[in-house]
Design a protein around this motif. Structure first.
Motif, PDB file in Angstrom:
ATOM      1  N   GLN A 235       2.127  -7.134  -8.547  1.00 48.88           N
ATOM      2  CA  GLN A 235       3.384  -7.006  -7.781  1.00 48.88           C
ATOM      3  C   GLN A 235       4.068  -5.655  -8.027  1.00 48.88           C
ATOM      4  N   MET A 236       3.460  -4.800  -8.849  1.00 52.38           N
ATOM      5  CA  MET A 236       4.089  -3.527  -9.213  1.00 52.38           C
ATOM      6  C   MET A 236       3.630  -2.399  -8.296  1.00 52.38           C
ATOM      7  N   LEU A 237       4.594  -1.572  -7.872  1.00 53.42           N
ATOM      8  CA  LEU A 237       4.278  -0.454  -6.988  1.00 53.42           C
ATOM      9  C   LEU A 237       4.596   0.876  -7.666  1.00 53.42           C
ATOM     10  N   ALA A 238       3.733   1.852  -7.394  1.00 49.00           N
ATOM     11  CA  ALA A 238       3.992   3.248  -7.771  1.00 49.00           C
ATOM     12  C   ALA A 238       3.528   4.077  -6.583  1.00 49.00           C
ATOM     13  N   GLY A 239       3.736   5.381  -6.613  1.00 51.39           N
ATOM     14  CA  GLY A 239       3.264   6.215  -5.513  1.00 51.39           C
ATOM     15  C   GLY A 239       4.247   7.308  -5.181  1.00 51.39           C
ATOM     16  N   THR A 240       4.221   7.751  -3.943  1.00 53.37           N
ATOM     17  CA  THR A 240       5.090   8.855  -3.532  1.00 53.37           C
ATOM     18  C   THR A 240       5.655   8.627  -2.133  1.00 53.37           C
ATOM     19  N   LEU A 241       6.802   9.258  -1.887  1.00 49.69           N
ATOM     20  CA  LEU A 241       7.393   9.287  -0.547  1.00 49.69           C
ATOM     21  C   LEU A 241       7.650  10.762  -0.221  1.00 49.69           C
ATOM     22  N   ARG A 242       7.032  11.223   0.879  1.00 47.86           N
ATOM     23  CA  ARG A 242       7.275  12.622   1.314  1.00 47.86           C
ATOM     24  C   ARG A 242       8.409  12.602   2.310  1.00 47.86           C
ATOM     25  N   THR A 243       9.557  13.102   1.897  1.00 51.25           N
ATOM     26  CA  THR A 243      10.727  13.050   2.771  1.00 51.25           C
ATOM     27  C   THR A 243      11.585  14.304   2.573  1.00 51.25           C
ATOM     28  N   GLY A 244      12.127  14.845   3.655  1.00 52.98           N
ATOM     29  CA  GLY A 244      12.994  16.033   3.581  1.00 52.98           C
ATOM     30  C   GLY A 244      12.294  17.209   2.928  1.00 52.98           C
ATOM     31  N   GLY A 245      10.999  17.343   3.175  1.00 50.57           N
ATOM     32  CA  GLY A 245      10.236  18.468   2.605  1.00 50.57           C
ATOM     33  C   GLY A 245       9.924  18.301   1.130  1.00 50.57           C
ATOM     34  N   LYS A 246      10.236  17.126   0.563  1.00 46.59           N
ATOM     35  CA  LYS A 246       9.970  16.905  -0.870  1.00 46.59           C
ATOM     36  C   LYS A 246       9.018  15.729  -1.036  1.00 46.59           C
ATOM     37  N   THR A 247       8.265  15.736  -2.131  1.00 52.45           N
ATOM     38  CA  THR A 247       7.429  14.575  -2.473  1.00 52.45           C
ATOM     39  C   THR A 247       8.065  13.904  -3.688  1.00 52.45           C
ATOM     40  N   LEU A 248       8.577  12.704  -3.456  1.00 51.46           N
ATOM     41  CA  LEU A 248       9.300  11.988  -4.519  1.00 51.46           C
ATOM     42  C   LEU A 248       8.435  10.884  -5.109  1.00 51.46           C
ATOM     43  N   ALA A 249       8.464  10.780  -6.433  1.00 47.32           N
ATOM     44  CA  ALA A 249       7.750   9.669  -7.081  1.00 47.32           C
ATOM     45  C   ALA A 249       8.548   8.384  -6.851  1.00 47.32           C
ATOM     46  N   LEU A 250       7.844   7.290  -6.714  1.00 46.87           N
ATOM     47  CA  LEU A 250       8.558   6.022  -6.496  1.00 46.87           C
ATOM     48  C   LEU A 250       8.084   4.946  -7.460  1.00 46.87           C
ATOM     49  N   LYS A 251       8.953   3.962  -7.646  1.00 45.55           N
ATOM     50  CA  LYS A 251       8.613   2.761  -8.435  1.00 45.55           C
ATOM     51  C   LYS A 251       9.168   1.574  -7.689  1.00 45.55           C
ATOM     52  N   GLY A 252       8.401   0.500  -7.606  1.00 38.50           N
ATOM     53  CA  GLY A 252       8.915  -0.641  -6.865  1.00 38.50           C
ATOM     54  C   GLY A 252       8.173  -1.937  -7.135  1.00 38.50           C
ATOM     55  N   LYS A 253       8.435  -2.908  -6.270  1.00 37.59           N
ATOM     56  CA  LYS A 253       7.888  -4.262  -6.453  1.00 37.59           C
ATOM     57  C   LYS A 253       7.579  -4.907  -5.112  1.00 37.59           C
ATOM     58  N   VAL A 254       6.637  -5.820  -5.114  1.00 39.14           N
ATOM     59  CA  VAL A 254       6.371  -6.648  -3.934  1.00 39.14           C
ATOM     60  C   VAL A 254       6.601  -8.089  -4.358  1.00 39.14           C
ATOM     61  N   ARG A 255       7.447  -8.780  -3.596  1.00 39.12           N
ATOM     62  CA  ARG A 255       7.700 -10.194  -3.896  1.00 39.12           C
ATOM     63  C   ARG A 255       7.343 -10.967  -2.632  1.00 39.12           C
ATOM     64  N   GLY A 256       6.174 -11.572  -2.603  1.00 39.19           N
ATOM     65  CA  GLY A 256       5.692 -12.178  -1.353  1.00 39.19           C
ATOM     66  C   GLY A 256       5.490 -11.064  -0.342  1.00 39.19           C
ATOM     67  N   ASP A 257       6.194 -11.131   0.796  1.00 36.72           N
ATOM     68  CA  ASP A 257       6.094 -10.082   1.831  1.00 36.72           C
ATOM     69  C   ASP A 257       7.127  -8.978   1.641  1.00 36.72           C
ATOM     70  N   GLU A 258       8.089  -9.205   0.755  1.00 41.19           N
ATOM     71  CA  GLU A 258       9.209  -8.262   0.606  1.00 41.19           C
ATOM     72  C   GLU A 258       8.841  -7.097  -0.301  1.00 41.19           C
ATOM     73  N   VAL A 259       9.088  -5.886   0.212  1.00 41.98           N
ATOM     74  CA  VAL A 259       8.756  -4.663  -0.534  1.00 41.98           C
ATOM     75  C   VAL A 259      10.061  -3.954  -0.875  1.00 41.98           C
ATOM     76  N   SER A 260      10.187  -3.500  -2.104  1.00 43.03           N
ATOM     77  CA  SER A 260      11.363  -2.694  -2.451  1.00 43.03           C
ATOM     78  C   SER A 260      10.929  -1.625  -3.444  1.00 43.03           C
ATOM     79  N   PHE A 261      11.512  -0.442  -3.294  1.00 38.53           N
ATOM     80  CA  PHE A 261      11.209   0.626  -4.254  1.00 38.53           C
ATOM     81  C   PHE A 261      12.363   1.622  -4.308  1.00 38.53           C
ATOM     82  N   THR A 262      12.331   2.406  -5.371  1.00 38.64           N
ATOM     83  CA  THR A 262      13.335   3.451  -5.544  1.00 38.64           C
ATOM     84  C   THR A 262      12.614   4.792  -5.582  1.00 38.64           C
TER      85      THR A 262
END
Ligand code: SAM
Length: 256
Positions: A211-238
Motif C-alpha cells: 500500500q506504500m507509494l514512492a516516485g516523482t511528480l514532474r510539475t511546474g518544470g520541477k521533478t518532485l519526490a513523492l510519498k503516499g499510500k493506496v487504500r483500496g482504490d483511494e490514492v493519496s500522496f504528498t
C-alpha cells in the motif's frame, strides 16, 4: 416356577434393552484446543477478539465474509448475527458439522454456512472480507492470491502478520481476552497503481510496494519526490509540500 418366569422375562426383555442401547445417540463431538488440523491446529479466537476483528473490518450487510480455517464457526456465526452472509472453510469434517449445529442453535443457519474444504484449494475471490487465524507462513503463501483480490477487500488476521506487507491497522484487546491471541491486524487490498501517468498536475511516476507509494511528480518544470499510500482504490500522496488525492477507476488513475 418363579425362577422360570423371571428367566423368561429376562430373555424377552434383553433384545429390547439391546435395541435401546443401540438407539442411544452418539455423544456430541467435543473438539479439544490444540487438536491437529491439516495445516494448523485448532485454537479458537477469543470471542472479544472476534468482535474486534469484525469491528475493524467494518462489516455491513452488503459484505460476504469468508473465514479461512473456520474451526467451530464462531467468526462466521458472529458475522451472521450482524446480518452478514458468511462462509466458513474448514478441512475437519467434524468441525464443519459442529459449526452447522452451532449456527442452527444460534438461529443464523441461513446466513452462516460452512464447507468442508482445503483453504489452499478454495476460491475466495467473491469475499469482501476475509478473516483468518492461521500461521505467518500460511499468510505468506496466501498473500499473492490476497493481493489479487478486488481492491478494498478487507483482510483481518488474529495475531499473525503478512511479512513485509505492514497492516493498515493493528489493535489489541485487553478486557475479556486471556493472555494470548488478543491482537487483530487489518489489511485493505490496495489497487495496482504502479506506472507512469499523465495527470492534470503533470507526469506522475508511481512505484508501489503493497500500500506504500514512492516516485516523482514532474510539475511546474520541477521533478518532485513523492510519498503516499493506496487504500483500496483511494490514492493519496504528498509532493513538494502539497497533498494530492485520486482514485483508481478500473485501470485508470484519476487524480484530482
Ligand atoms: C487456529 S484455528 C482457527 C479457527 C477459527 N478461525 C477461529 O478463529 O476460531 C485454525 C483452523 O484451521 C483449520 N485448518 C487447518 N488447515 C486447514 C486447511 N488446509 N484448510 C481448511 N482448514 C484448515 C483447522 O482445522 C482449525 O480449525
Amino acid at each position: 416356577m418363579h425362577r422360570i418366569a423371571f428367566a423368561l422375562l429376562l430373555a424377552c426383555s434383553a433384545p429390547v434393552a439391546f435395541a435401546q442401547a443401540q438407539k442411544a445417540p452418539a455423544p456430541a463431538y467435543e473438539p479439544s484446543v490444540g487438536q491437529e488440523g491439516k495445516d494448523v491446529v485448532w485454537v479458537p479466537t477469543p470471542q472479544v477478539l472476534v468482535d474486534k476483528m469484525l469491528d475493524m473490518a467494518k462489516v455491513t450487510t452488503k459484505d460476504f465474509l469468508m473465514d479461512l480455517g473456520s474451526g467451530d464457526g464462531r467468526t462466521v456465526i458472529t458475522a451472521a448475527k450482524r446480518g452478514v452472509r458468511a462462509l466458513g472453510v474448514e478441512y475437519n469434517p467434524d468441525m464443519v458439522e459442529l459449526s452447522r449445529r452451532n449456527a442452527e442453535k444460534e438461529g443464523v443457519a441461513k446466513l452462516a454456512t460452512f464447507v468442508k474444504a482445503d483453504l489452499f484449494e478454495t476460491d475466495f475471490s467473491k469475499a469482501t472480507v476475509i478473516t483468518m487465524f492461521l500461521l505467518p507462513d500460511i499468510n505468506l503463501q496466501l498473500r499473492p492470491k490476497i493481493l489479487d483480490l478486488k481492491p478494498g477487500t478487507r483482510i483481518v488476521s488474529n495475531t499473525f502478520t503478512m511479512g513485509e506487507w505492514i497492516a493498515d491497522d493493528t489493535q489489541n484487546v485487553e478486557k475479556g481476552c486471556g493472555s494470548s491471541w488478543c491482537t487483530a491486524l487489518l489489511w485493505i487490498v490496495p489497487a495496482k497503481t504502479a506506472g507512469t501517468w499523465q495527470t492534470p498536475h503533470g507526469e506522475l511516476v508511481l512505484k508501489q510496494q503493497f500500500q506504500m507509494l514512492a516516485g516523482t511528480l514532474r510539475t511546474g518544470g520541477k521533478t518532485l519526490a513523492l510519498k503516499g499510500k493506496v487504500r483500496g482504490d483511494e490514492v493519496s500522496f504528498t509532493a513538494g509540500g502539497r497533498e494530492y488525492r485520486g482514485r483508481m477507476n478500473g485501470s485508470q488513475l484519476e487524480l484530482r
